[in-house]
Design a protein around this motif. Structure first.
Motif, PDB file in Angstrom:
ATOM      1  N   ILE A 267     115.803  72.831   7.286  1.00 53.09           N
ATOM      2  CA  ILE A 267     116.550  73.363   6.139  1.00 53.09           C
ATOM      3  C   ILE A 267     115.922  74.651   5.622  1.00 53.09           C
ATOM      4  N   THR A 268     114.598  74.736   5.710  1.00 56.57           N
ATOM      5  CA  THR A 268     113.874  75.906   5.184  1.00 56.57           C
ATOM      6  C   THR A 268     113.101  76.644   6.283  1.00 56.57           C
ATOM      7  N   LYS A 269     113.476  76.428   7.526  1.00 51.14           N
ATOM      8  CA  LYS A 269     112.669  76.868   8.674  1.00 51.14           C
ATOM      9  C   LYS A 269     112.260  78.335   8.629  1.00 51.14           C
ATOM     10  N   GLU A 270     113.203  79.243   8.355  1.00 46.46           N
ATOM     11  CA  GLU A 270     112.869  80.671   8.424  1.00 46.46           C
ATOM     12  C   GLU A 270     112.245  81.206   7.133  1.00 46.46           C
ATOM     13  N   TYR A 271     112.129  80.349   6.105  1.00 47.17           N
ATOM     14  CA  TYR A 271     111.611  80.792   4.818  1.00 47.17           C
ATOM     15  C   TYR A 271     110.257  80.170   4.457  1.00 47.17           C
ATOM     16  N   ALA A 272     109.907  79.092   5.128  1.00 46.98           N
ATOM     17  CA  ALA A 272     108.722  78.322   4.733  1.00 46.98           C
ATOM     18  C   ALA A 272     107.439  79.151   4.730  1.00 46.98           C
ATOM     19  N   LYS A 273     107.271  79.982   5.751  1.00 46.38           N
ATOM     20  CA  LYS A 273     106.026  80.744   5.868  1.00 46.38           C
ATOM     21  C   LYS A 273     105.895  81.788   4.766  1.00 46.38           C
ATOM     22  N   ASP A 274     106.942  82.563   4.539  1.00 51.09           N
ATOM     23  CA  ASP A 274     106.868  83.657   3.573  1.00 51.09           C
ATOM     24  C   ASP A 274     106.991  83.181   2.131  1.00 51.09           C
ATOM     25  N   TYR A 275     107.920  82.267   1.881  1.00 45.41           N
ATOM     26  CA  TYR A 275     108.184  81.846   0.503  1.00 45.41           C
ATOM     27  C   TYR A 275     107.371  80.623   0.076  1.00 45.41           C
ATOM     28  N   GLY A 276     106.827  79.893   1.037  1.00 48.91           N
ATOM     29  CA  GLY A 276     105.986  78.739   0.719  1.00 48.91           C
ATOM     30  C   GLY A 276     104.549  79.164   0.507  1.00 48.91           C
ATOM     31  N   GLY A 277     103.632  78.231   0.618  1.00 44.89           N
ATOM     32  CA  GLY A 277     102.221  78.574   0.484  1.00 44.89           C
ATOM     33  C   GLY A 277     101.801  78.870  -0.936  1.00 44.89           C
ATOM     34  N   TRP A 278     102.645  78.496  -1.880  1.00 39.66           N
ATOM     35  CA  TRP A 278     102.319  78.649  -3.287  1.00 39.66           C
ATOM     36  C   TRP A 278     102.413  77.277  -3.909  1.00 39.66           C
ATOM     37  N   PHE A 279     102.568  77.171  -5.213  1.00 47.29           N
ATOM     38  CA  PHE A 279     102.572  75.825  -5.781  1.00 47.29           C
ATOM     39  C   PHE A 279     103.905  75.109  -5.575  1.00 47.29           C
ATOM     40  N   ILE A 280     104.953  75.841  -5.184  1.00 49.98           N
ATOM     41  CA  ILE A 280     106.189  75.198  -4.762  1.00 49.98           C
ATOM     42  C   ILE A 280     106.284  75.357  -3.244  1.00 49.98           C
ATOM     43  N   THR A 281     106.186  74.244  -2.539  1.00 50.29           N
ATOM     44  CA  THR A 281     106.211  74.254  -1.082  1.00 50.29           C
ATOM     45  C   THR A 281     107.649  74.195  -0.583  1.00 50.29           C
ATOM     46  N   ALA A 282     107.799  74.327   0.737  1.00 49.75           N
ATOM     47  CA  ALA A 282     109.126  74.197   1.333  1.00 49.75           C
ATOM     48  C   ALA A 282     109.693  72.803   1.075  1.00 49.75           C
ATOM     49  N   GLU A 283     108.852  71.794   1.214  1.00 50.31           N
ATOM     50  CA  GLU A 283     109.306  70.430   0.925  1.00 50.31           C
ATOM     51  C   GLU A 283     109.679  70.292  -0.550  1.00 50.31           C
ATOM     52  N   GLY A 284     108.888  70.929  -1.415  1.00 49.37           N
ATOM     53  CA  GLY A 284     109.151  70.853  -2.845  1.00 49.37           C
ATOM     54  C   GLY A 284     110.484  71.465  -3.233  1.00 49.37           C
ATOM     55  N   ILE A 285     110.837  72.601  -2.629  1.00 48.98           N
ATOM     56  CA  ILE A 285     112.110  73.232  -2.988  1.00 48.98           C
ATOM     57  C   ILE A 285     113.274  72.426  -2.432  1.00 48.98           C
ATOM     58  N   ARG A 286     113.098  71.802  -1.266  1.00 48.60           N
ATOM     59  CA  ARG A 286     114.162  70.938  -0.734  1.00 48.60           C
ATOM     60  C   ARG A 286     114.406  69.748  -1.662  1.00 48.60           C
ATOM     61  N   GLU A 287     113.319  69.180  -2.138  1.00 46.55           N
ATOM     62  CA  GLU A 287     113.437  68.038  -3.058  1.00 46.55           C
ATOM     63  C   GLU A 287     114.118  68.443  -4.362  1.00 46.55           C
ATOM     64  N   THR A 288     113.689  69.577  -4.922  1.00 48.76           N
ATOM     65  CA  THR A 288     114.264  70.047  -6.191  1.00 48.76           C
ATOM     66  C   THR A 288     115.759  70.304  -6.071  1.00 48.76           C
ATOM     67  N   ILE A 289     116.146  70.995  -5.005  1.00 44.01           N
ATOM     68  CA  ILE A 289     117.561  71.323  -4.827  1.00 44.01           C
ATOM     69  C   ILE A 289     118.380  70.061  -4.611  1.00 44.01           C
ATOM     70  N   PHE A 290     117.862  69.123  -3.835  1.00 47.57           N
ATOM     71  CA  PHE A 290     118.567  67.844  -3.629  1.00 47.57           C
ATOM     72  C   PHE A 290     118.803  67.152  -4.955  1.00 47.57           C
ATOM     73  N   LYS A 291     117.760  67.041  -5.765  1.00 47.49           N
ATOM     74  CA  LYS A 291     117.884  66.355  -7.048  1.00 47.49           C
ATOM     75  C   LYS A 291     118.837  67.090  -7.973  1.00 47.49           C
ATOM     76  N   SER A 292     118.783  68.414  -7.952  1.00 42.20           N
ATOM     77  CA  SER A 292     119.670  69.202  -8.800  1.00 42.20           C
ATOM     78  C   SER A 292     121.129  68.989  -8.428  1.00 42.20           C
ATOM     79  N   LEU A 293     121.409  69.018  -7.129  1.00 40.68           N
ATOM     80  CA  LEU A 293     122.794  68.875  -6.668  1.00 40.68           C
ATOM     81  C   LEU A 293     123.322  67.462  -6.875  1.00 40.68           C
ATOM     82  N   THR A 294     122.486  66.471  -6.683  1.00 40.63           N
ATOM     83  CA  THR A 294     122.951  65.090  -6.841  1.00 40.63           C
ATOM     84  C   THR A 294     123.046  64.702  -8.309  1.00 40.63           C
ATOM     85  N   ASN A 295     122.183  65.262  -9.152  1.00 43.24           N
ATOM     86  CA  ASN A 295     122.284  65.004 -10.588  1.00 43.24           C
ATOM     87  C   ASN A 295     123.574  65.575 -11.155  1.00 43.24           C
TER      88      ASN A 295
END
Length: 296
Positions: A267-295
């Protein structure tokens, strides 16, 4: 025995490294944008400083312990006092110095929801934050948009709905063509969307759209964190958010669970390296977006 000594040695090195990092002196770095607008970097959200004959208009104030250094940095730019302080949202790394700045005579402005959230005990990222003292609370609040006419500039303070939080504001210096976006933009990194404070992925994208609408190729954009940016970078940032959101939505539509989405690196394959590596990881943004959309 030798292994134990080695492990102890590594342990003490780690403790020393952590302690040094914690004690490392924070420097407040003024970055000149125009003859009258500066960005101050330090620890926490980027501060905006607008100076002129009428005084200083300040955007956010980081942490209380840094107020003396922040004021010293402002004094290196102008001898005028801070007249107004606008909070882009309620988080402590943007409002922590409010009480100190109020004592300095600054009038604090924010969206209604910033004052509401600061007035009560809250939990952010698992940590309980007590209610702020009265002196730290904004004294002028708005619901949608407002204008401040100061230092010969028309400053548009514009609310963006349910983006990073439910009280976010963009500050647009209409004559100087500079926008402070607060935490509705984490330049170059996945954003922190505070769902517990009313944030949402759709609102976050809408906030980026709003900034893009009023910007042009010469607009200087101050993000909530990291370096100065521009319209081209912000457009790329929006495309990243929309792509990931759409992929998460497709996963939801196909019946995937939160745990499956969290593990799905494609889901985040081409963005994980550049946009991850901070306090919000690729897994973290996937989780946040999932929760936002389902809420929603």
């Amino acid at each position: 025995m030798k292994n134990i000594k080695n492990y102890l040695g590594i342990f003490f090195v780690l403790i020393l490294t952590y302690t040094n990092a914690q004690n490392r002196e924070v420097k407040i770095e003024p970055i000149k944008i125009t003859e009258s607008i500066y960005m101050l970097k330090g620890q926490g959200g980027n501060i905006g400083v607008f100076v002129g004959v009428d005084g200083v208009f300040m955007i956010d104030d980081q942490f209380a312990k840094l107020t003396p250094k922040i004021l010293k940095a402002i004094k290196s730019i102008t001898d005028k006092p801070v007249k107004y302080l606008i909070n882009t949202h309620w988080h402590g790394d943007h409002t922590g110095g409010n009480q100190n700045m109020s004592k300095e005579g600054a009038v604090i402005i924010s969206h209604n929801n910033v004052r509401k959230r600061m007035s009560v005990e809250s939990v952010v990222r698992g940590r309980t934050k007590p209610a702020s003292p009265k002196e730290a609370l904004p004294v002028i609040t708005f619901s949608q948009d407002m204008m401040v006419h100061f230092n010969g500039e028309d400053v548009l303070i514009s609310h963006v709905h349910n983006a990073h939080t439910d009280g976010d504001a963009h500050i647009y210096f209409t004559n100087s063509n500079v926008i402070h976006m607060g935490d509705t933009y984490f330049q170059g990194k996945f954003p922190y969307i505070d769902l517990s404070s009313g944030g949402s992925i759709n609102g976050y994208i809408a906030a980026v759209d709003k900034a893009l609408l009023i910007s042009d190729d010469n607009t200087v954009i101050i993000p909530g964190h990291r370096g100065l940016s521009n319209k081209r970078e912000l457009q790329t940032y929006k495309e990243m958010l929309v792509t990931i959101k759409n992929r998460v939505q497709e996963a939801i539509n196909s019946g995937k669970t939160l745990e499956e989405v969290k593990k799905d690196e494609t889901i985040t394959k081409e963005y994980a390296k550049d946009y991850g590596g901070w306090f919000i990881t690729a897994e973290g943004i996937r989780e946040t977006i999932f929760k936002s959309l389902t809420n929603n």
